[in-house]
Scaffold this active site. Sequence first.
Site, PDB file in Angstrom:
ATOM      1  N   ALA A 268       0.825  -1.209   0.000  1.00  0.00           N
ATOM      2  CA  ALA A 268       0.000   0.000   0.000  1.00  0.00           C
ATOM      3  C   ALA A 268       0.860   1.260   0.000  1.00  0.00           C
ATOM      4  O   ALA A 268       0.603   2.208  -0.750  1.00  0.00           O
ATOM      5  CB  ALA A 268      -0.940  -0.003   1.212  1.00  0.00           C
TER       6      ALA A 268
ATOM      7  N   GLU B 193      -3.632  -3.064   5.163  1.00  0.00           N
ATOM      8  CA  GLU B 193      -4.071  -3.724   6.385  1.00  0.00           C
ATOM      9  C   GLU B 193      -4.341  -2.746   7.518  1.00  0.00           C
ATOM     10  O   GLU B 193      -4.939  -3.131   8.530  1.00  0.00           O
ATOM     11  CB  GLU B 193      -3.037  -4.781   6.823  1.00  0.00           C
TER      12      GLU B 193
ATOM     13  N   ILE C 162      -3.069  -8.234  -1.688  1.00  0.00           N
ATOM     14  CA  ILE C 162      -2.282  -7.405  -2.613  1.00  0.00           C
ATOM     15  C   ILE C 162      -3.180  -6.484  -3.443  1.00  0.00           C
ATOM     16  O   ILE C 162      -2.890  -5.285  -3.549  1.00  0.00           O
ATOM     17  CB  ILE C 162      -1.366  -8.271  -3.495  1.00  0.00           C
TER      18      ILE C 162
ATOM     19  N   ARG D 148     -10.078 -19.491   4.681  1.00  0.00           N
ATOM     20  CA  ARG D 148      -9.096 -19.629   5.754  1.00  0.00           C
ATOM     21  C   ARG D 148      -9.725 -19.844   7.125  1.00  0.00           C
ATOM     22  O   ARG D 148      -9.238 -20.649   7.927  1.00  0.00           O
ATOM     23  CB  ARG D 148      -8.200 -18.385   5.782  1.00  0.00           C
TER      24      ARG D 148
ATOM     25  N   GLY E  93       3.759 -14.077   0.264  1.00  0.00           N
ATOM     26  CA  GLY E  93       4.016 -15.049  -0.799  1.00  0.00           C
ATOM     27  C   GLY E  93       3.805 -14.526  -2.204  1.00  0.00           C
ATOM     28  O   GLY E  93       4.041 -15.253  -3.172  1.00  0.00           O
ATOM     29  N   GLY E  94       3.343 -13.277  -2.332  1.00  0.00           N
ATOM     30  CA  GLY E  94       3.204 -12.670  -3.651  1.00  0.00           C
ATOM     31  C   GLY E  94       1.948 -13.044  -4.408  1.00  0.00           C
ATOM     32  O   GLY E  94       1.792 -12.681  -5.578  1.00  0.00           O
TER      33      GLY E  94
ATOM     34  N   ASN F  72       5.383  -6.554   6.151  1.00  0.00           N
ATOM     35  CA  ASN F  72       4.853  -7.888   5.844  1.00  0.00           C
ATOM     36  C   ASN F  72       4.839  -8.185   4.360  1.00  0.00           C
ATOM     37  O   ASN F  72       4.956  -9.338   3.948  1.00  0.00           O
ATOM     38  CB  ASN F  72       3.415  -8.008   6.385  1.00  0.00           C
TER      39      ASN F  72
END
Length: 518
Positions: A48, A479, A495, A334, A80-81, A75
């Site tokens: 961001a 975030e 992302i 999740r 992990g992209g 972070n």
Amino acid sequence: MQSARRKFLRDASLLGGAILLGSGERLGAEDIRWDEYCDVLVVGSGFAGCAAACEAIDAGAKTIMIDKMPVLGGNSAINGGAFAIVGSPQQKARNVADNYESYVADLLKAGRGMNDVSLLEVIAKNGYAAYKFSVDKGVIYRDALGQFGGHSVPRTIWPEINSGSKITIPLQRYAKNKGAIIRTNTIFDDLILNAKGEVIGAKIRHDYEFKFDPNIDESENKSGQSKYYRVYGGVVMASGGFSYDVKFRQELVANITPDLDCTNHYGATAYALKALMKNGVATRHLDQIQLGPWGSPDERGFGIAPVFAIPAFSYGIAVDVRTGKRFMNELADRKERSDAIIKIHKNPDGSLSHPVVICDSVAATGTTKANVYRGLEKGVIKRFDTIKELALHYGIPYEGLKKSVDDYNSYVANGKDLEFNKPLFKLNGISVNISKPPFYAWRALPKVHHTMGGVVIDTQAQVQSQSGGSIAGLYAAGEAVGGPHGASRLGSAAIPDCLVFGRIAGANAAKRSRELRA
């Protein structure tokens, strides 16, 4: 460019003599000696923050980006992209039908309907533009497409290596080459407001030395030298979440105990958030803290398990070591998976067991050979020649495990998971079951991963006040914001959230500076 003296005189006349720090301290305009002047101040250097800095500098704004840590990226750099968007070249090459409405519906379902739909729609509709923006700034994506848990279709892509740093570093490089000032070991302490409650600057500290101690509040760290930045356009808070603020997160959610490991970097604390709250900033969903279901007890932090979990969950099964039976949809969102793992992790007698995730050699090609090698080298991933050998190693009843594998293989053959309705899709055109040795496995245990709560913004990334309305000159993205993800964020949705609203925040802060200077 005006001299510092002329700027000071102009500011003093505009501010009307009253300046308020979030700490409650009131200063006269004559008491402020500005150490630096800029159009846009970006707090945080992850996805961001980098997006905001790039947009601001492209708009011709004098831009400063600060980070309290000694290295950039937060972070995002250890992320992990994974990047979920609608309409990527990877989707088009594979004839994957997708749309914004489906994207929003998937995130709403994962968020248990708590999401701010207006923000979700902005993310969904601007995700592709954010992808294109990153490509234009030097980010390279590989020709791969994945389907993370909770997504109705494959829409996740990755940079050339599964690392968020392959996105943040090109953006940082671009912003710096264009003239942005980027500083590490520089912490945001407070906002500076004028008599109207508008943000006109920030109190920060140079030469800050971060020290991690989960039992001590970061406010007790007094290192560094205080400086005052006069900010003409806006302060963009891209300061991230607070997953590693053990004390603060437990005050919010008692059962997220200190023993639960965390995937975040140590600097993910609530320090900046608390400073904003003192300034009357509105917050929401602070008690919504996500656990990542792909963590492993055999490594600390983010580690390698989450990367290997992508193909393992997609083309393999998770089993209860006590019975060998499956216990969940391995591609559920999740929260659903984490809750299921935690439920069987704690035995009735108080002892602990760890579910095991299993896949075969074909499934393992769903990630790079380097990732598999790293996992094996670290001892997080184990390799076995037979299912019986795997069962013996983990103490799993063989007959129970064999039945689970046989049943799953029949589901793959028939194209329907009769137990948990897990989506079954092909890998490079091949239907993947669990039959081709060697077999791979790893132990699962959720880790604290993402805080959905944060400050309230509107669709223009303007931060809202507790008393209602926007706070002029204050923006936020990533975030640090609460609302887009509700009760639980879908994997690979961070992302696009960060890049989309980072761009909006940076552009609007720069625009405000131009308008005020006109």
